[in-house]
Design a protein around this motif. Structure first.
Motif, short mmCIF file in Angstrom:
data_model
loop_
_atom_site.label_atom_id
_atom_site.label_comp_id
_atom_site.label_asym_id
_atom_site.label_seq_id
_atom_site.Cartn_x
_atom_site.Cartn_y
_atom_site.Cartn_z
N LEU A 154 2.34 5.95 -6.04
CA LEU A 154 3.76 5.85 -5.76
C LEU A 154 4.05 5.70 -4.27
O LEU A 154 4.84 4.84 -3.87
CB LEU A 154 4.50 7.09 -6.29
N PHE A 155 3.40 6.50 -3.45
CA PHE A 155 3.77 6.59 -2.04
C PHE A 155 2.93 5.70 -1.10
O PHE A 155 3.42 5.30 -0.06
CB PHE A 155 3.67 8.04 -1.56
N GLU A 156 1.70 5.44 -1.44
CA GLU A 156 0.85 4.64 -0.54
C GLU A 156 -0.28 3.95 -1.31
O GLU A 156 -1.46 4.28 -1.11
CB GLU A 156 0.30 5.51 0.58
N PRO A 157 0.05 3.01 -2.18
CA PRO A 157 -0.98 2.33 -2.98
C PRO A 157 -2.00 1.58 -2.14
O PRO A 157 -3.10 1.28 -2.61
CB PRO A 157 -0.17 1.38 -3.87
N GLN A 158 -1.65 1.29 -0.88
CA GLN A 158 -2.59 0.60 0.00
C GLN A 158 -3.81 1.44 0.33
O GLN A 158 -4.83 0.91 0.80
CB GLN A 158 -1.90 0.17 1.30
N ASN A 159 -3.75 2.74 0.06
CA ASN A 159 -4.88 3.63 0.34
C ASN A 159 -5.76 3.89 -0.88
O ASN A 159 -6.70 4.68 -0.82
CB ASN A 159 -4.38 4.96 0.90
N ILE A 160 -5.45 3.23 -2.00
CA ILE A 160 -6.28 3.33 -3.19
C ILE A 160 -7.25 2.15 -3.20
O ILE A 160 -6.90 1.05 -2.76
CB ILE A 160 -5.42 3.30 -4.48
N ARG A 161 -8.44 2.37 -3.69
CA ARG A 161 -9.40 1.27 -3.82
C ARG A 161 -8.78 0.15 -4.66
O ARG A 161 -8.22 0.42 -5.73
CB ARG A 161 -10.69 1.77 -4.47
N PRO A 162 -8.83 -1.10 -4.20
CA PRO A 162 -8.17 -2.21 -4.90
C PRO A 162 -8.50 -2.30 -6.39
O PRO A 162 -7.61 -2.57 -7.20
CB PRO A 162 -8.66 -3.45 -4.15
N SER A 163 -9.75 -2.06 -6.76
CA SER A 163 -10.13 -2.15 -8.17
C SER A 163 -9.43 -1.07 -8.99
O SER A 163 -9.03 -1.31 -10.14
CB SER A 163 -11.65 -2.03 -8.32
N TYR A 164 -9.26 0.13 -8.40
CA TYR A 164 -8.60 1.21 -9.15
C TYR A 164 -7.09 0.97 -9.21
O TYR A 164 -6.45 1.33 -10.21
CB TYR A 164 -8.90 2.57 -8.51
N TRP A 165 -6.53 0.38 -8.17
CA TRP A 165 -5.11 0.03 -8.22
C TRP A 165 -4.85 -1.01 -9.32
O TRP A 165 -3.85 -0.92 -10.04
CB TRP A 165 -4.65 -0.48 -6.86
N SER A 166 -5.75 -1.97 -9.47
CA SER A 166 -5.63 -2.95 -10.55
C SER A 166 -5.71 -2.27 -11.91
O SER A 166 -4.99 -2.63 -12.85
CB SER A 166 -6.72 -4.01 -10.42
#
Length: 473
Positions: free
Chosen positions: A404-416
């Motif tokens: 919610l607050f900072e998706p840029q700090n999640i590993r791209p594959s896990y965000w997908s």
């Protein structure tokens, strides 16, 4: 002095809020912007999550069943029933995790009347805690380790984005090397959990264990298959090279392996370079197929000339073997745990050829789990029942906060993965409203402003933002 939010040159510029500061947005305005009904949103997320989870777990469990079907003693009817029930149970668990996260967000707003900066972490913890109880106990530990490695990486990225730490060049490689140091020290001391110990023995050789297994002469039971002339030529060349290395290569008395040290290393180099190359080709199957269909010779050559994984596997095993042999020769005896750790560190540096953050972080998280289990076994740490549920819930609390607050700090594959699990609804959260907390929440979606139903918009501030972007009647 309180600094109020204001508009500057047509843009909303919020002051930075703390984790316990409150905002008055409703769950519809900030959260499920695609549907004004909370109940309808929960049902929709669960339905989308079930479809995604069924696809994911069907592949996962069917691949696992292939190995079991190779055994003649396997009861196929029972296996089919177990697979069906496992797919259904795991899918319900995963879909419930996504749907209950939105449920607890709505519940938080209903209970407190406002949102605080910690609401996503609390909702993520609660949803994960209750949903994991739906999954089989045997899978809870694996899931906890899997999400823990993502959470550790996310916390590190959050610290970097806030300027608390500075990334080290090739830090991933050094982390893998240090993690491998610990693994190899435990492996050479035969102190790893049995299934991990057996895995390393198959790759690195049982001769490197503190309690080596009896060597088996494979030639006695080897089945001779018809070979082409090229295969026969390659086998002759291979045997000639091994005989030569066994004849002239050094033999260290402290070593357990039957071949000379040079042949011992050469065998691993040839074997794992070949395995690594084949695996790399299989990983590039899409590009290779597209190259044939589109008749692109350059793409085919590029796909077939990728040796990253081959170099990594070759260097990893070969360095570990030869360094152990060298240390045994230098000291005239074997010190398994010490030599294993030294060789493991330098072998781990071979990850430079094939850097993979997923492998590194999973290995690190699993190592922490092994150390905790050993500490509990020696009564250095108390035993906590259902500790895996707690680790899973805390880890996903961090990851859902980031979502919610900072998706840029999640590993791209896990965000997908999170986007797919939510039916691609996570990108529809009104993150411009959450920019107040100073986490750059809208960094991935800087221009997104939802089409909210004016009848259900309650907050004056939200009305102003919608008006600025032409989304208010």
């Amino acid at each position: 002095m309180i600094v109020h939010s204001k508009f500057v040159v047509g843009e909303f510029v919020p002051r930075v809020l703390g984790p316990f500061d409150a905002v008055d947005y409703t769950c519809y305005e900030a959260g499920h912007t695609w549907d004004s009904s909370c109940v309808s949103t929960w049902i929709g997320i669960f339905r989308g999550g079930m479809i995604y989870s069924l696809k994911l777990y069907t592949t996962f469990y069917l691949l696992g069943a292939v190995w079991k079907l190779m055994s003649k003693e396997t009861d196929k009817k029972k296996l089919a029933k177990n697979i069906f029930l496992s797919i259904l149970r795991s899918s319900v668990f995963l879909a419930s995790n996504a749907a209950s996260f939105i449920f607890f967000i709505c519940a938080y707003r209903k209970i407190f009347g406002k949102f605080h900066g910690v609401f996503a972490a609390i909702a993520g913890f609660a949803s994960s805690f209750f949903s994991l109880m739906l999954e089989k106990k045997s899978r809870r530990g694996l899931l906890a380790i899997y999400v823990m490695n993502h959470a550790i990486e996310s916390v590190f990225n959050m610290a970097v984005s806030r300027g608390y730490v500075t990334p080290i060049k090739n830090g991933q490689m050094y982390l893998f090397a240090l993690t491998n140091l610990a693994y190899m020290s435990l492996f050479r001391g035969s102190s790893l959990p049995p299934y991990i110990q057996n895995l390393f023995e198959k790759v690195l050789g049982s001769e490197e264990s503190k309690i080596p297994r009896a060597a088996v002469n494979q030639r006695q039971n080897q089945v001779v298959n018809p070979q082409s002339q090229m295969q026969q030529s390659l086998m002759k060349a291979y045997k000639y090279l091994m005989n030569l290395l066994n004849a002239v290569g050094p033999r260290v008395p402290a070593c357990q392996h039957q071949d000379s040290c040079s042949a011992y290393m050469a065998k691993s180099a040839i074997k794992y370079f070949s395995i690594g190359y084949v695996l790399q080709v299989l990983l590039n199957y899409r590009n290779i197929f597209r190259a044939f269909v589109q008749r692109k010779a350059s793409l085919l050559v590029k796909s077939l000339s990728n040796f990253q994984l081959a170099k990594f596997m070759c260097a990893y095993v070969s360095l570990f073997r030869i360094l152990n042999c060298l240390l045994r020769w230098l000291f005239g005896r074997d010190h398994p745990e010490i030599f294993g750790g030294i060789a493991g560190f330098f072998a781990g540096l071979s990850s430079k050829f094939f850097p993979n953050i997923s492998i590194t972080m999973y290995a690190f998280a699993k190592l922490l789990d092994i150390f905790c289990m050993k500490a509990v076994a020696h009564n250095w740490l108390p035993y906590f029942p259902n500790f895996d549920i707690l680790v899973y819930s805390l880890s996903l609390g961090v990851l859902f906060h980031d979502a919610l607050f900072e998706p840029q700090n999640i590993r791209p594959s896990y965000w997908s993965f999170l986007k797919g699990l939510s039916g691609n609804h996570f990108p529809l959260i009104f993150r411009k409203l959450l920019d107040k907390y100073g986490t750059k929440a809208s960094k991935f979606y800087p221009n997104f402003v939802p089409n909210l139903d004016p009848k259900n918009v309650k907050t004056a501030e939200v009305k102003q933002i919608l008006l600025l972007h032409g989304k208010w009647p």
